[in-house]
Motif scaffolding. Structure first.
Motif, PDB file in Angstrom:
ATOM      1  N   VAL A   1       0.853  -1.183   0.000  1.00 56.21           N
ATOM      2  CA  VAL A   1       0.000   0.000   0.000  1.00 56.21           C
ATOM      3  C   VAL A   1       0.890   1.235   0.000  1.00 56.21           C
ATOM      4  O   VAL A   1       1.853   1.311   0.760  1.00 56.21           O
ATOM      5  N   SER A   2       0.555   2.210  -0.847  1.00 51.16           N
ATOM      6  CA  SER A   2       1.356   3.429  -0.966  1.00 51.16           C
ATOM      7  C   SER A   2       1.367   4.265   0.305  1.00 51.16           C
ATOM      8  O   SER A   2       2.381   4.818   0.689  1.00 51.16           O
ATOM      9  N   TYR A   3       0.207   4.363   0.930  1.00 51.05           N
ATOM     10  CA  TYR A   3       0.089   5.181   2.129  1.00 51.05           C
ATOM     11  C   TYR A   3       0.440   4.334   3.337  1.00 51.05           C
ATOM     12  O   TYR A   3      -0.272   3.383   3.656  1.00 51.05           O
ATOM     13  N   PRO A   4       1.527   4.668   4.028  1.00 52.83           N
ATOM     14  CA  PRO A   4       2.024   3.794   5.088  1.00 52.83           C
ATOM     15  C   PRO A   4       1.034   3.542   6.219  1.00 52.83           C
ATOM     16  O   PRO A   4       1.074   2.506   6.854  1.00 52.83           O
ATOM     17  N   PHE A   5       0.123   4.452   6.479  1.00 56.01           N
ATOM     18  CA  PHE A   5      -0.798   4.265   7.599  1.00 56.01           C
ATOM     19  C   PHE A   5      -2.181   3.793   7.153  1.00 56.01           C
ATOM     20  O   PHE A   5      -3.086   3.663   7.959  1.00 56.01           O
TER      21      PHE A   5
ATOM     22  N   TYR B   1      -2.893 -13.604   4.421  1.00 56.98           N
ATOM     23  CA  TYR B   1      -3.667 -12.468   3.931  1.00 56.98           C
ATOM     24  C   TYR B   1      -2.762 -11.557   3.106  1.00 56.98           C
ATOM     25  O   TYR B   1      -1.580 -11.420   3.397  1.00 56.98           O
ATOM     26  N   PHE B   2      -3.356 -10.945   2.093  1.00 58.75           N
ATOM     27  CA  PHE B   2      -2.654  -9.926   1.305  1.00 58.75           C
ATOM     28  C   PHE B   2      -3.555  -8.702   1.224  1.00 58.75           C
ATOM     29  O   PHE B   2      -4.742  -8.824   0.928  1.00 58.75           O
ATOM     30  N   VAL B   3      -2.973  -7.541   1.504  1.00 60.28           N
ATOM     31  CA  VAL B   3      -3.687  -6.273   1.363  1.00 60.28           C
ATOM     32  C   VAL B   3      -2.936  -5.450   0.330  1.00 60.28           C
ATOM     33  O   VAL B   3      -1.744  -5.184   0.479  1.00 60.28           O
ATOM     34  N   GLY B   4      -3.628  -5.084  -0.740  1.00 61.05           N
ATOM     35  CA  GLY B   4      -3.009  -4.293  -1.798  1.00 61.05           C
ATOM     36  C   GLY B   4      -3.877  -3.123  -2.186  1.00 61.05           C
ATOM     37  O   GLY B   4      -5.105  -3.202  -2.159  1.00 61.05           O
ATOM     38  N   GLU B   5      -3.226  -2.041  -2.542  1.00 62.04           N
ATOM     39  CA  GLU B   5      -3.942  -0.836  -2.966  1.00 62.04           C
ATOM     40  C   GLU B   5      -4.157  -0.867  -4.473  1.00 62.04           C
ATOM     41  O   GLU B   5      -3.205  -0.962  -5.237  1.00 62.04           O
ATOM     42  N   PHE B   6      -5.409  -0.773  -4.888  1.00 62.41           N
ATOM     43  CA  PHE B   6      -5.787  -0.789  -6.297  1.00 62.41           C
ATOM     44  C   PHE B   6      -5.660   0.602  -6.898  1.00 62.41           C
ATOM     45  O   PHE B   6      -6.186   1.573  -6.378  1.00 62.41           O
TER      46      PHE B   6
ATOM     47  N   VAL C   1      -7.688  -2.419  -1.137  1.00 58.62           N
ATOM     48  CA  VAL C   1      -8.102  -1.095  -0.684  1.00 58.62           C
ATOM     49  C   VAL C   1      -7.943  -0.136  -1.851  1.00 58.62           C
ATOM     50  O   VAL C   1      -7.107  -0.354  -2.738  1.00 58.62           O
ATOM     51  N   MET C   2      -8.771   0.904  -1.859  1.00 57.27           N
ATOM     52  CA  MET C   2      -8.702   1.847  -2.978  1.00 57.27           C
ATOM     53  C   MET C   2      -9.224   3.208  -2.558  1.00 57.27           C
ATOM     54  O   MET C   2     -10.010   3.325  -1.612  1.00 57.27           O
ATOM     55  N   GLN C   3      -8.771   4.197  -3.284  1.00 61.11           N
ATOM     56  CA  GLN C   3      -9.334   5.534  -3.128  1.00 61.11           C
ATOM     57  C   GLN C   3     -10.761   5.494  -3.666  1.00 61.11           C
ATOM     58  O   GLN C   3     -11.045   4.761  -4.620  1.00 61.11           O
ATOM     59  N   PRO C   4     -11.690   6.269  -3.090  1.00 69.06           N
ATOM     60  CA  PRO C   4     -13.074   6.250  -3.572  1.00 69.06           C
ATOM     61  C   PRO C   4     -13.197   6.533  -5.075  1.00 69.06           C
ATOM     62  O   PRO C   4     -14.072   5.971  -5.741  1.00 69.06           O
TER      63      PRO C   4
ATOM     64  N   ALA D   1     -12.216  -9.242  -0.441  1.00 65.16           N
ATOM     65  CA  ALA D   1     -12.844  -8.059   0.148  1.00 65.16           C
ATOM     66  C   ALA D   1     -12.287  -6.802  -0.512  1.00 65.16           C
ATOM     67  O   ALA D   1     -11.118  -6.772  -0.912  1.00 65.16           O
ATOM     68  N   VAL D   2     -13.128  -5.791  -0.618  1.00 66.76           N
ATOM     69  CA  VAL D   2     -12.722  -4.490  -1.153  1.00 66.76           C
ATOM     70  C   VAL D   2     -13.130  -3.429  -0.140  1.00 66.76           C
ATOM     71  O   VAL D   2     -14.285  -3.398   0.297  1.00 66.76           O
ATOM     72  N   LEU D   3     -12.175  -2.581   0.243  1.00 65.68           N
ATOM     73  CA  LEU D   3     -12.426  -1.504   1.190  1.00 65.68           C
ATOM     74  C   LEU D   3     -11.998  -0.175   0.586  1.00 65.68           C
ATOM     75  O   LEU D   3     -10.979  -0.107  -0.110  1.00 65.68           O
ATOM     76  N   LYS D   4     -12.748   0.877   0.873  1.00 71.20           N
ATOM     77  CA  LYS D   4     -12.387   2.214   0.409  1.00 71.20           C
ATOM     78  C   LYS D   4     -11.573   2.928   1.482  1.00 71.20           C
ATOM     79  O   LYS D   4     -11.877   2.835   2.674  1.00 71.20           O
ATOM     80  N   LEU D   5     -10.538   3.624   1.025  1.00 69.08           N
ATOM     81  CA  LEU D   5      -9.718   4.431   1.924  1.00 69.08           C
ATOM     82  C   LEU D   5     -10.478   5.691   2.302  1.00 69.08           C
ATOM     83  O   LEU D   5     -11.227   6.211   1.479  1.00 69.08           O
TER      84      LEU D   5
END
Length: 127
Positions: free
Chosen positions: A8-12, A47-52, A87-90, A107-111
């Motif tokens: 993920v680009s945003y560290p937090f 688990y893998f969490v990646g920013e789309f 995870v993704m930006q809206p 799963a897909v989550l919005k930042l």
């Protein structure tokens, strides 16, 4: 102990150390896909969490959907059991269906992602 790899680009954006510790998950954040792919040879995550990020341009072959394409293919080969959380930006929501048409995503989550959202997803995926 379960493992989670995050790209993920945003560290937090998905940094919930207390939550991960409570759930018995060791999280490792990678700053590049190349480093993540290298690590997959040593440890297969649960688990893998990646920013789309949608691929607005096209590559030479014209078959790239997003920044996660190569990583998700690598996960399919190296860690097929990994639960994939994107995870993704809206603003990217209009394009996520293109990724979901090609790859299995759990799963897909919005930042920004709230800790309670991540908790709910991890508990659901844990069964």
């Amino acid at each position: 102990m379960k493992t989670l790899h995050a790209l993920v680009s945003y560290p937090f954006a998905v940094d919930f150390p207390d939550l991960y510790a409570e759930l018995g998950i060791q999280a490792v954040r990678f700053d590049s896909a190349r480093n993540l792919h290298r690590a997959l040879k040593q440890q297969r995550p649960d688990y893998f969490v990646g920013e789309f990020v949608y691929a607005w341009g096209s590559d030479y072959a014209g078959n790239t959907v997003s920044n996660l394409d190569v990583t998700l293919r690598t996960l399919q080969a190296q860690a097929p059991q990994a639960k994939v959380i994107v995870v993704m930006q809206p603003g990217e929501a209009a394009h996520i269906d293109k990724l979901l048409a090609v790859f299995t995503v759990d799963a897909v989550l919005k930042l920004p992602v709230a800790e309670s959202e991540m908790r709910a997803v991890l508990l659901e995926l844990a069964g």
